[in-house]
Design an enzyme around this catalytic site. Sequence first.
Site, PDB file in Angstrom:
ATOM      1  N   ARG A 128      31.747 104.601  37.735  1.00  0.00           N
ATOM      2  CA  ARG A 128      31.658 106.027  38.053  1.00  0.00           C
ATOM      3  C   ARG A 128      32.975 106.474  38.680  1.00  0.00           C
ATOM      4  O   ARG A 128      33.437 105.877  39.646  1.00  0.00           O
ATOM      5  CB  ARG A 128      30.509 106.318  39.028  1.00  0.00           C
ATOM      6  CG  ARG A 128      30.184 107.825  39.140  1.00  0.00           C
ATOM      7  CD  ARG A 128      29.156 108.109  40.237  1.00  0.00           C
ATOM      8  NE  ARG A 128      29.745 107.941  41.549  1.00  0.00           N
ATOM      9  CZ  ARG A 128      29.131 107.356  42.588  1.00  0.00           C
ATOM     10  NH1 ARG A 128      27.911 106.861  42.461  1.00  0.00           N
ATOM     11  NH2 ARG A 128      29.750 107.236  43.752  1.00  0.00           N
ATOM     12  N   GLU A 143      37.814 108.490  44.083  1.00  0.00           N
ATOM     13  CA  GLU A 143      37.786 107.045  43.955  1.00  0.00           C
ATOM     14  C   GLU A 143      37.161 106.668  42.617  1.00  0.00           C
ATOM     15  O   GLU A 143      36.565 107.505  41.930  1.00  0.00           O
ATOM     16  CB  GLU A 143      36.997 106.400  45.100  1.00  0.00           C
ATOM     17  CG  GLU A 143      35.532 106.786  45.144  1.00  0.00           C
ATOM     18  CD  GLU A 143      34.797 106.148  46.315  1.00  0.00           C
ATOM     19  OE1 GLU A 143      35.403 105.328  47.027  1.00  0.00           O
ATOM     20  OE2 GLU A 143      33.614 106.469  46.502  1.00  0.00           O
ATOM     21  N   ASN A 145      34.512 103.773  41.114  1.00  0.00           N
ATOM     22  CA  ASN A 145      33.524 102.779  41.520  1.00  0.00           C
ATOM     23  C   ASN A 145      33.263 101.792  40.393  1.00  0.00           C
ATOM     24  O   ASN A 145      32.895 102.193  39.286  1.00  0.00           O
ATOM     25  CB  ASN A 145      32.207 103.466  41.884  1.00  0.00           C
ATOM     26  CG  ASN A 145      32.386 104.480  43.002  1.00  0.00           C
ATOM     27  OD1 ASN A 145      32.360 104.133  44.170  1.00  0.00           O
ATOM     28  ND2 ASN A 145      32.585 105.735  42.619  1.00  0.00           N
ATOM     29  N   SER A 150      25.903 104.289  42.030  1.00  0.00           N
ATOM     30  CA  SER A 150      24.529 104.744  42.257  1.00  0.00           C
ATOM     31  C   SER A 150      24.213 106.093  41.621  1.00  0.00           C
ATOM     32  O   SER A 150      25.100 106.832  41.211  1.00  0.00           O
ATOM     33  CB  SER A 150      24.243 104.811  43.760  1.00  0.00           C
ATOM     34  OG  SER A 150      25.146 105.696  44.379  1.00  0.00           O
ATOM     35  N   LYS A 308      40.315  99.934  46.775  1.00  0.00           N
ATOM     36  CA  LYS A 308      41.135 101.100  47.114  1.00  0.00           C
ATOM     37  C   LYS A 308      42.621 100.781  46.939  1.00  0.00           C
ATOM     38  O   LYS A 308      43.409 101.634  46.520  1.00  0.00           O
ATOM     39  CB  LYS A 308      40.864 101.534  48.555  1.00  0.00           C
ATOM     40  CG  LYS A 308      39.411 101.884  48.868  1.00  0.00           C
ATOM     41  CD  LYS A 308      38.958 103.129  48.136  1.00  0.00           C
ATOM     42  CE  LYS A 308      37.608 103.613  48.630  1.00  0.00           C
ATOM     43  NZ  LYS A 308      36.512 102.625  48.415  1.00  0.00           N
ATOM     44  N   LYS A 366      41.656 105.396  54.324  1.00  0.00           N
ATOM     45  CA  LYS A 366      40.543 104.732  53.636  1.00  0.00           C
ATOM     46  C   LYS A 366      40.686 103.210  53.717  1.00  0.00           C
ATOM     47  O   LYS A 366      41.732 102.670  53.336  1.00  0.00           O
ATOM     48  CB  LYS A 366      40.499 105.169  52.165  1.00  0.00           C
ATOM     49  CG  LYS A 366      40.468 106.680  51.975  1.00  0.00           C
ATOM     50  CD  LYS A 366      40.489 107.099  50.524  1.00  0.00           C
ATOM     51  CE  LYS A 366      39.112 107.007  49.921  1.00  0.00           C
ATOM     52  NZ  LYS A 366      39.061 107.654  48.586  1.00  0.00           N
ATOM     53  N   GLU A 370      33.015 100.256  50.397  1.00  0.00           N
ATOM     54  CA  GLU A 370      32.221 101.152  49.568  1.00  0.00           C
ATOM     55  C   GLU A 370      30.996 101.601  50.345  1.00  0.00           C
ATOM     56  O   GLU A 370      30.623 100.992  51.341  1.00  0.00           O
ATOM     57  CB  GLU A 370      31.774 100.445  48.285  1.00  0.00           C
ATOM     58  CG  GLU A 370      32.908  99.880  47.434  1.00  0.00           C
ATOM     59  CD  GLU A 370      33.815 100.939  46.857  1.00  0.00           C
ATOM     60  OE1 GLU A 370      33.359 102.091  46.707  1.00  0.00           O
ATOM     61  OE2 GLU A 370      34.978 100.627  46.555  1.00  0.00           O
ATOM     62  N   GLY A 371      30.364 102.683  49.877  1.00  0.00           N
ATOM     63  CA  GLY A 371      29.062 103.048  50.416  1.00  0.00           C
ATOM     64  C   GLY A 371      29.035 104.253  51.332  1.00  0.00           C
ATOM     65  O   GLY A 371      27.975 104.650  51.785  1.00  0.00           O
ATOM     66  N   ARG A 455      27.140 115.603  43.636  1.00  0.00           N
ATOM     67  CA  ARG A 455      26.644 115.417  44.998  1.00  0.00           C
ATOM     68  C   ARG A 455      27.311 116.456  45.885  1.00  0.00           C
ATOM     69  O   ARG A 455      28.528 116.670  45.783  1.00  0.00           O
ATOM     70  CB  ARG A 455      26.954 114.006  45.501  1.00  0.00           C
ATOM     71  CG  ARG A 455      26.181 112.907  44.767  1.00  0.00           C
ATOM     72  CD  ARG A 455      26.739 111.540  45.066  1.00  0.00           C
ATOM     73  NE  ARG A 455      28.099 111.416  44.557  1.00  0.00           N
ATOM     74  CZ  ARG A 455      28.971 110.519  45.013  1.00  0.00           C
ATOM     75  NH1 ARG A 455      28.646 109.689  45.966  1.00  0.00           N
ATOM     76  NH2 ARG A 455      30.182 110.468  44.499  1.00  0.00           N
TER      77      ARG A 455
END
Length: 480
Positions: A128, A143, A145, A150, A308, A366, A370-371, A455
Amino acid sequence: MGKKSLEPCIKLSLKRDNLQDVVDKAIDWTLMHGISMRSPESYKKGRVEIVPFTLLPSSFPKKEFEKGKNIQKLLNELMHKVAYDHEFLKNSLQSVIEADDFTAQLYKIYETVSMEGFSQDISLGLFRSDYLLHFGTTIKQVEFNTIASSFAGLAPIISQYHRYILEELGHKQEVNNIPNNNTTVGFSTGLVHAWELYNNKEAAILFVVENGVTYNISDQRFHEFEIRRLSPEIKVIRKSLVSLKSCLNLGPNKELLLDDDVIAVVYFRAGYGPETYSTDCEWSTRLLIERSCAIKCPSIQYHLAGSKKVQQALAVPGALNRFFDDPICIKQIQDVFTGLYSLDLNSDGEANIERAIKEHNNYVLKPQREGGGNNLYNKDIKNKLLEIRKSKERTAWILMDRISPGTQNNYLITPNITSQTLKSSEVVSELGIYGVIIGNKNKIMHNEEVGHVLRSKLASTNEGGIVAGFGVLDSPYLIA
């Protein structure tokens, strides 16, 4: 140039009582259609609550939405090539593995299986790429992923909900502005395709999940149920790294054996952060999986490619020439990149730190995590850089130009919303584009873009992770 405000998809002018009725109906619709998760506050297996969502879809420029979709296959290919470029991975991550224990452990596994020779040369990527709309006009990548990407299980349902609510409010024609979305089918088809390539009809797919509570349970289960719909003969098993350590072994030909089952595909929905590896046993289990001939999603090299630091290394002028000959492809990728800067222990890193301390409001700091909930902003950047400036720890971080996204008004519906807290808020939205890729060092066998998610969060909030408690599910309403 200042931030651009986007017009909401419709003007919602309802009396308070009527608005509350609409919200009640929206909550019931989303809960009954699976937009749900387990509550961290009152966890019980038989109870779920709504995933926070926007009452209305959020406006998003059609041109930029299509740009993100059109470039996804190219980004899939880029990350695949990066993952299979040992020299590039090694050079990009060298400073990080000296300062970040988690990345160092991942890299140690990568080096081990690389020296032994990969038992399985095929990797599956369910990716993603995330974007913010800079100044409300052009997408810039936040970023990329490569592990546990998710909400592909819930994204199609939130699009269905927004079509429903627009019709319910008397805006049937506007439904056409919500694009079709098939992310659950796309990801599940990718898993099935990898299972077919393994070529053992008795083998299973293993979902590696959190130890203990899986809060984002619906998102994960929808993929499992879709696999069953697509190929009823496939067995899906869910286990945590902790539970696997007592029942996972390698067969004589490096088959991954879980008790009596051969595992064809391992899909990591956990394992992206250090909290998953609380003891050496979890690391040993991850190494055993990587040594096996099961197809991994992601493989250890795909996992590292999503770091990253690798993202920052790819933004260095000329870096993309290593992977593409076509200047048009290179320009397309560079157009969505924003400024990314190293904090290595050299003159460039020192100059970047000096600039960020003075202009901290213009950047995001950063770490290799992740998360959601890990980045630093504003004065926290200055304080952190002053703290780590003279240590190796600084090389485990990267600096990114702060993107200034456009804002608009919407209603954020949360499990705890009341008539007193129900109000329109200024929000910003982050677009995620999903991709599936399967291949090895010599050949890409499958590469496609498979859908999207939006989102949103309060404009006053820096972080945006939904499970982390900052963002809400949304879907794009395409505008000119």
